[in-house]
Structures are given as C-alpha cells and as structure tokens.
Enzyme design. Sequence first.
Site, PDB file in Angstrom:
ATOM      1  N   HIS A   1      18.426  81.997  55.478  1.00 38.32           N
ATOM      2  CA  HIS A   1      18.256  80.693  54.826  1.00 38.32           C
ATOM      3  C   HIS A   1      17.753  79.612  55.789  1.00 38.32           C
ATOM      4  O   HIS A   1      17.019  78.718  55.380  1.00 38.32           O
ATOM      5  CB  HIS A   1      19.558  80.245  54.129  1.00 38.32           C
ATOM      6  CG  HIS A   1      20.638  79.807  55.072  1.00 38.32           C
ATOM      7  ND1 HIS A   1      21.517  80.687  55.666  1.00 38.32           N
ATOM      8  CD2 HIS A   1      20.978  78.587  55.538  1.00 38.32           C
ATOM      9  CE1 HIS A   1      22.351  80.023  56.438  1.00 38.32           C
ATOM     10  NE2 HIS A   1      22.037  78.738  56.391  1.00 38.32           N
ATOM     11  N   ASP A   2      18.129  79.681  57.048  1.00 39.62           N
ATOM     12  CA  ASP A   2      17.713  78.650  58.016  1.00 39.62           C
ATOM     13  C   ASP A   2      16.593  79.120  58.932  1.00 39.62           C
ATOM     14  O   ASP A   2      16.388  78.538  60.004  1.00 39.62           O
ATOM     15  CB  ASP A   2      18.911  78.213  58.877  1.00 39.62           C
ATOM     16  CG  ASP A   2      19.729  77.115  58.216  1.00 39.62           C
ATOM     17  OD1 ASP A   2      19.160  76.380  57.369  1.00 39.62           O
ATOM     18  OD2 ASP A   2      20.919  76.979  58.548  1.00 39.62           O
TER      19      ASP A   2
ATOM     20  N   LYS B   1      14.389  76.776  60.808  1.00 33.51           N
ATOM     21  CA  LYS B   1      14.843  75.988  61.964  1.00 33.51           C
ATOM     22  C   LYS B   1      14.139  76.421  63.245  1.00 33.51           C
ATOM     23  O   LYS B   1      14.120  75.684  64.230  1.00 33.51           O
ATOM     24  CB  LYS B   1      16.366  76.095  62.125  1.00 33.51           C
ATOM     25  CG  LYS B   1      17.134  75.212  61.133  1.00 33.51           C
ATOM     26  CD  LYS B   1      18.615  75.215  61.419  1.00 33.51           C
ATOM     27  CE  LYS B   1      19.358  74.241  60.497  1.00 33.51           C
ATOM     28  NZ  LYS B   1      20.815  74.294  60.702  1.00 33.51           N
TER      29      LYS B   1
ATOM     30  N   HIS C   1      12.745  72.203  57.377  1.00 29.88           N
ATOM     31  CA  HIS C   1      13.075  73.604  57.699  1.00 29.88           C
ATOM     32  C   HIS C   1      13.160  74.485  56.456  1.00 29.88           C
ATOM     33  O   HIS C   1      12.892  75.680  56.532  1.00 29.88           O
ATOM     34  CB  HIS C   1      14.357  73.701  58.531  1.00 29.88           C
ATOM     35  CG  HIS C   1      15.624  73.597  57.741  1.00 29.88           C
ATOM     36  ND1 HIS C   1      16.150  72.404  57.333  1.00 29.88           N
ATOM     37  CD2 HIS C   1      16.479  74.558  57.267  1.00 29.88           C
ATOM     38  CE1 HIS C   1      17.280  72.613  56.659  1.00 29.88           C
ATOM     39  NE2 HIS C   1      17.497  73.921  56.600  1.00 29.88           N
TER      40      HIS C   1
ATOM     41  N   HIS D   1      18.062  76.264  49.396  1.00 33.78           N
ATOM     42  CA  HIS D   1      19.468  76.123  49.777  1.00 33.78           C
ATOM     43  C   HIS D   1      19.903  74.681  50.027  1.00 33.78           C
ATOM     44  O   HIS D   1      21.096  74.412  50.159  1.00 33.78           O
ATOM     45  CB  HIS D   1      19.827  77.045  50.958  1.00 33.78           C
ATOM     46  CG  HIS D   1      19.371  76.572  52.307  1.00 33.78           C
ATOM     47  ND1 HIS D   1      18.075  76.715  52.756  1.00 33.78           N
ATOM     48  CD2 HIS D   1      20.038  75.960  53.328  1.00 33.78           C
ATOM     49  CE1 HIS D   1      17.967  76.227  53.983  1.00 33.78           C
ATOM     50  NE2 HIS D   1      19.141  75.760  54.347  1.00 33.78           N
TER      51      HIS D   1
HETATM   52  P1  C2E Z   1      24.049  72.186  58.898  1.00 35.17           P
HETATM   53  O1  C2E Z   1      24.785  71.605  60.012  1.00 35.17           O
HETATM   54  O2  C2E Z   1      24.131  73.675  58.763  1.00 35.17           O
HETATM   55  O3  C2E Z   1      24.520  71.522  57.573  1.00 35.17           O
HETATM   56  C1  C2E Z   1      24.241  72.094  56.358  1.00 35.17           C
HETATM   57  C2  C2E Z   1      24.514  71.137  55.254  1.00 35.17           C
HETATM   58  O4  C2E Z   1      25.882  70.806  55.162  1.00 35.17           O
HETATM   59  C3  C2E Z   1      23.824  69.804  55.303  1.00 35.17           C
HETATM   60  O5  C2E Z   1      22.459  69.903  54.987  1.00 35.17           O
HETATM   61  C4  C2E Z   1      24.592  69.052  54.240  1.00 35.17           C
HETATM   62  O6  C2E Z   1      24.113  69.418  52.951  1.00 35.17           O
HETATM   63  C5  C2E Z   1      25.962  69.636  54.357  1.00 35.17           C
HETATM   64  N1  C2E Z   1      26.861  68.628  54.914  1.00 35.17           N
HETATM   65  C6  C2E Z   1      27.035  68.282  56.188  1.00 35.17           C
HETATM   66  N2  C2E Z   1      27.929  67.291  56.261  1.00 35.17           N
HETATM   67  C7  C2E Z   1      28.321  67.006  55.000  1.00 35.17           C
HETATM   68  C8  C2E Z   1      29.248  66.041  54.434  1.00 35.17           C
HETATM   69  O7  C2E Z   1      29.875  65.241  55.132  1.00 35.17           O
HETATM   70  N3  C2E Z   1      29.419  66.081  53.091  1.00 35.17           N
HETATM   71  C9  C2E Z   1      28.726  66.933  52.310  1.00 35.17           C
HETATM   72  N4  C2E Z   1      28.925  66.908  50.990  1.00 35.17           N
HETATM   73  N5  C2E Z   1      27.815  67.805  52.805  1.00 35.17           N
HETATM   74  C10 C2E Z   1      27.634  67.829  54.139  1.00 35.17           C
HETATM   75  P2  C2E Z   1      21.472  68.718  55.453  1.00 35.17           P
HETATM   76  O8  C2E Z   1      22.082  67.404  55.305  1.00 35.17           O
HETATM   77  O9  C2E Z   1      20.203  68.960  54.727  1.00 35.17           O
HETATM   78  O10 C2E Z   1      21.244  69.027  56.949  1.00 35.17           O
HETATM   79  C11 C2E Z   1      20.507  70.142  57.347  1.00 35.17           C
HETATM   80  C12 C2E Z   1      20.693  70.369  58.798  1.00 35.17           C
HETATM   81  O11 C2E Z   1      20.266  69.210  59.511  1.00 35.17           O
HETATM   82  C13 C2E Z   1      22.131  70.570  59.209  1.00 35.17           C
HETATM   83  O12 C2E Z   1      22.511  71.882  58.995  1.00 35.17           O
HETATM   84  C14 C2E Z   1      22.040  70.213  60.672  1.00 35.17           C
HETATM   85  O13 C2E Z   1      21.488  71.258  61.434  1.00 35.17           O
HETATM   86  C15 C2E Z   1      21.043  69.082  60.685  1.00 35.17           C
HETATM   87  N6  C2E Z   1      21.705  67.764  60.663  1.00 35.17           N
HETATM   88  C16 C2E Z   1      22.047  67.034  59.587  1.00 35.17           C
HETATM   89  N7  C2E Z   1      22.591  65.872  59.955  1.00 35.17           N
HETATM   90  C17 C2E Z   1      22.630  65.845  61.302  1.00 35.17           C
HETATM   91  C18 C2E Z   1      23.056  64.895  62.302  1.00 35.17           C
HETATM   92  O14 C2E Z   1      23.567  63.835  62.015  1.00 35.17           O
HETATM   93  N8  C2E Z   1      22.892  65.262  63.614  1.00 35.17           N
HETATM   94  C19 C2E Z   1      22.353  66.424  63.984  1.00 35.17           C
HETATM   95  N9  C2E Z   1      22.227  66.701  65.264  1.00 35.17           N
HETATM   96  N10 C2E Z   1      21.912  67.355  63.066  1.00 35.17           N
HETATM   97  C20 C2E Z   1      22.042  67.066  61.750  1.00 35.17           C
HETATM   98  C1  SIN Z   2      22.703  76.643  61.613  1.00 31.89           C
HETATM   99  O1  SIN Z   2      22.053  77.622  61.978  1.00 31.89           O
HETATM  100  O2  SIN Z   2      22.602  76.125  60.477  1.00 31.89           O
HETATM  101  C2  SIN Z   2      23.636  76.012  62.558  1.00 31.89           C
HETATM  102  C3  SIN Z   2      22.884  75.291  63.621  1.00 31.89           C
HETATM  103  C4  SIN Z   2      22.724  73.813  63.334  1.00 31.89           C
HETATM  104  O3  SIN Z   2      23.367  73.282  62.435  1.00 31.89           O
HETATM  105  O4  SIN Z   2      21.944  73.172  64.045  1.00 31.89           O
HETATM  106 FE    FE Z   3      22.621  76.657  57.354  1.00 34.70          FE
HETATM  107 FE    FE Z   4      19.585  74.602  56.101  1.00 31.23          FE
END
Ligand code: C2E
Ligand code: SIN
Ligand code: FE
Ligand code: FE
Length: 384
Positions: free
Chosen positions: A233-234, A237, A262, A288
């Site tokens: 799914h990722d 990235k 991504h 996703h």
């Molecule tokens: P990830 O870390 O694997 O997060 C996957 C998803 O978890 C996020 O997709 C979001 O839909 C959900 N998620 C995370 N925190 C929360 C929350 O507090 N509440 C809810 N309901 N859902 C939450 P999203 O937002 O599309 O982000 C995709 C990816 O972008 C994340 O994958 C992460 O790798 C990155 N990312 C997002 N926000 C940040 C950030 O603030 N800092 C950094 N360094 N990376 C971020």
């Molecule tokens: C992931 O592969 O989704 C975890 C790594 C990240 O959130 O940056």
């Molecule tokens: Fe993921």
């Molecule tokens: Fe993702």
Amino acid sequence: MTEQNELQTQESQKILDLLFSYMPKIAAERKMDNLLVLMADLGRSIVSADRCSLWLVDEDSNELWTKVAHGVKELRIPADAGFAGYSAQTGESLLIADAYQDNRFDRRSDEKTHYRTASVMTVPLMNSQGKVMGVFQAINKVGETKVFSREDLERLGLTAVYSAKTVESAMLTSELEATQREIIHILGEASESRSQETGGHIQRVAGISAKLAVAMGLPAEEVDKIRLATPMHDLGKIGIPDSVLNKPGKLTDEEYAIMKTHSELGYTMLASSKRKLLRYAANVARSHHERWDGRGYPLGLKGNEIPLAGRICAVADVLDALSSPRCYKAPWPEERVKEEFLKMSGSQFQPEVVDALMANWDEIFACYRNAPHDGDDSTGESRR
Ligand code: C2E
Ligand code: SIN
Ligand code: FE
Ligand code: FE
Ligand code: SIN
C-alpha cells in the site's frame, strides 16, 4: 465388424468416457496432492488395476513420493526401490506377470501393508526436457486374465504422457506463485526500509487487513488477495524525498502535499503490470487514503466507490500509525486509539470495517501491547 473389433471399440469408448469424466476435475485441481490421487484413480480405471499410484521424484531427498488417498499421509521410498525405482532410474517401462519371480521386486512394501502383489506395470513420466519426473505404477489386474496386456501398458503410457504435462504445469504454477509472493514481499519491504520507522508496519497492516476481511465474512480467495496486496500500500513512499519522508515532527502544508502523492505514485508503479494481483495491489495503493465521507485523497471517492480492499487497508494502516511510534508522533495509548476509531466511524472509515475491528479488538490490538516505545523524539501531537 468382427467380435474382436467390436470389443476393441467398446474398450476405446470406455477409455474416452473415463478421460472425459476425469479431465475437468483434473484441470480444476491445483493442489499437487489431490492431482496425484485423481490421476492414480484415472490410471486404475483405465487399465482395470486393483491399485494404482503416481510416484514423483524428489531430487532433494533422492526419494519417490506419492499420495494414495485424500487425507492419508504421503508415502516415500528410496528413488531406486522396487519396480517404480527401476523405471525412475532407467526410464524404461515394465510389464511383470508375477512380482515374486522378479528380483527387482521390493517385498518390504507387501510385508508392511499385508498385501499380495502379483502382476505389475510401471511407466515413467517424462518432463518436457525428457527427464524422468515420476512413475505410474499399476498393481494386480482385475478380471479373468489377472495379468496386464501390452494394450494396458500402452494405455497407462498415454495416461502418463497426459499426467506428466499436468504435473509439470502444476509445478510451474506453484513456482510462479511462490516467485510472485516473494516479489511482493520484497517490494513491500523496500518501501518500508526507506523510512526510519520501527519495522513491521507492512506485515502488521497486511495481517490486520486479513483479520478484518475474515471478520467481515469475505470469501477465502478475497482474504488471500488482501493479505498479498496490502503489503504494497505504501510502495509509492519510495518516490518521496527523504527530507519529507523522515522529517521529525510536523510536515508543512507543502511537504504534506508532496507526501500525499505516494498513493497515486504507488498506483502508477503497479497498474501497468500484467499480473492481476499487482493490479489489485495498485488499487489498494491508490485508495488506502480515501475516506468514507469523500474527503480523502487522491480522488475523493466516497463510500462504496472506494475499493473494498482500500477501505479495509485504511483502517489497518491508521490503527498501525496511531499505535506505533512514528518519526512525527509517539504511540497513542490503547483507549485513545479505540476512541478515535469510534469517533471516525462513518466519516474517515466505513462503519462495517470499524465494527469488525471492535468485535476483534483484543486479538488485533495484542501486537501493540508491550511494544517498545523508546527512541521517538516527538511530542505525540497530532496534525489534526
Ligand atoms: P502514516 O504515519 O503511516 O499514517 C497513516 C495515516 O494514519 C495517515 O495518513 C492518517 O490518515 C492516519 N492518522 C495519523 N494520525 C491520525 C490522527 O491523529 N487521527 C486520525 N483519524 N488519523 C490519523 P496521512 O495523513 O495521509 O499521512 C500519510 C503519511 O504521511 C503518514 O503515514 C506519514 O508517513 C506522513 N505524515 C503525515 N503527517 C505527518 C507529519 O506531521 N510529520 C511527518 N514526518 N510525516 C507525516
Ligand atoms: C510506513 O511505511 O507507512 C511507515 C513509515 C512512515 O510513516 O513514514
Ligand atoms: Fe501505511
Ligand atoms: Fe499511505
Ligand atoms: C495527518 O497529517 O493528517 C496525519 C498524521 C497525523 O495526524 O499526525
């Protein structure tokens, strides 16, 4: 027509009928064990033997192995034992009237099984390179004569040619499937190794997605596809710059916009594949981050417009994101994660998927209990 001719015609008709009744079953069977049993049954009917088995060469252990019936353990003998071993070693067929008069006979099998072998036929199975891959063995002709005829040997030979092709293509299929699984695994790991997150995200999301799919009552075949496709799914990235992917703390709007590409990127990488499973995975990668209420990305699909596997992967992905340490956040406590899903049911997530999660919460969440939480420098704050 002479009486002799008429008998032969009847006999040919019987063989054709047998072939036509077995072929669809054999063509539909993909498990090697079951194939061996089916083809042995076919051979037994065609030559009117009391017993028939199809032995395959196992080069690793230098043995012949077979399955004689469903549910029974496999049998193994040394690759040169008895008549079957003789055919396997030499590539010759055998037509034996009385086994006990022939010193190639291995009496131990009769002693073990309290069976009395008399007449025997063996025919080698050749693969497309002309190498012996197995042996058909028929034992004890049923009927008046009690011995197999040259016609019987020819018939078993024809059955062996057909069986060899079937076995070879079944072997190729399972080889291809194993290769495909391995490639999928490698691709998933590749996307994970780029980001400095704790390992296992890919495998956890796959495992959780499969559990959710089972809990939702999906057919086993769909569960399998979900288990195999969600590790990718990722994948997109891989194309996200390191400064964004591994940035400690919050992303700027601009960085977040880059990050969000991504899912489409993963789709593009996989969508042109000739493999159905990879195209299925392409759709998981793209969908996703869609939301049930239509406010997700990249397409803003809503409800059932989102592929089912994407809706399931979304729940598993976020469960893992919230429950694990990330470069931008600390893991949330269990109760907070649970509350978040209940709050987001019907907006971010399809209610039925959240229901499946809640109904199996203890089992699914178990992998996060006692997980190490060290090494993260974030505040635990959420962007939202
Ligand atoms: P990830 O870390 O694997 O997060 C996957 C998803 O978890 C996020 O997709 C979001 O839909 C959900 N998620 C995370 N925190 C929360 C929350 O507090 N509440 C809810 N309901 N859902 C939450 P999203 O937002 O599309 O982000 C995709 C990816 O972008 C994340 O994958 C992460 O790798 C990155 N990312 C997002 N926000 C940040 C950030 O603030 N800092 C950094 N360094 N990376 C971020
Ligand atoms: C992931 O592969 O989704 C975890 C790594 C990240 O959130 O940056
Ligand atoms: Fe993921
Ligand atoms: Fe993702
Ligand atoms: C997002 O940026 O919306 C998800 C990541 C988070 O909330 O920390």
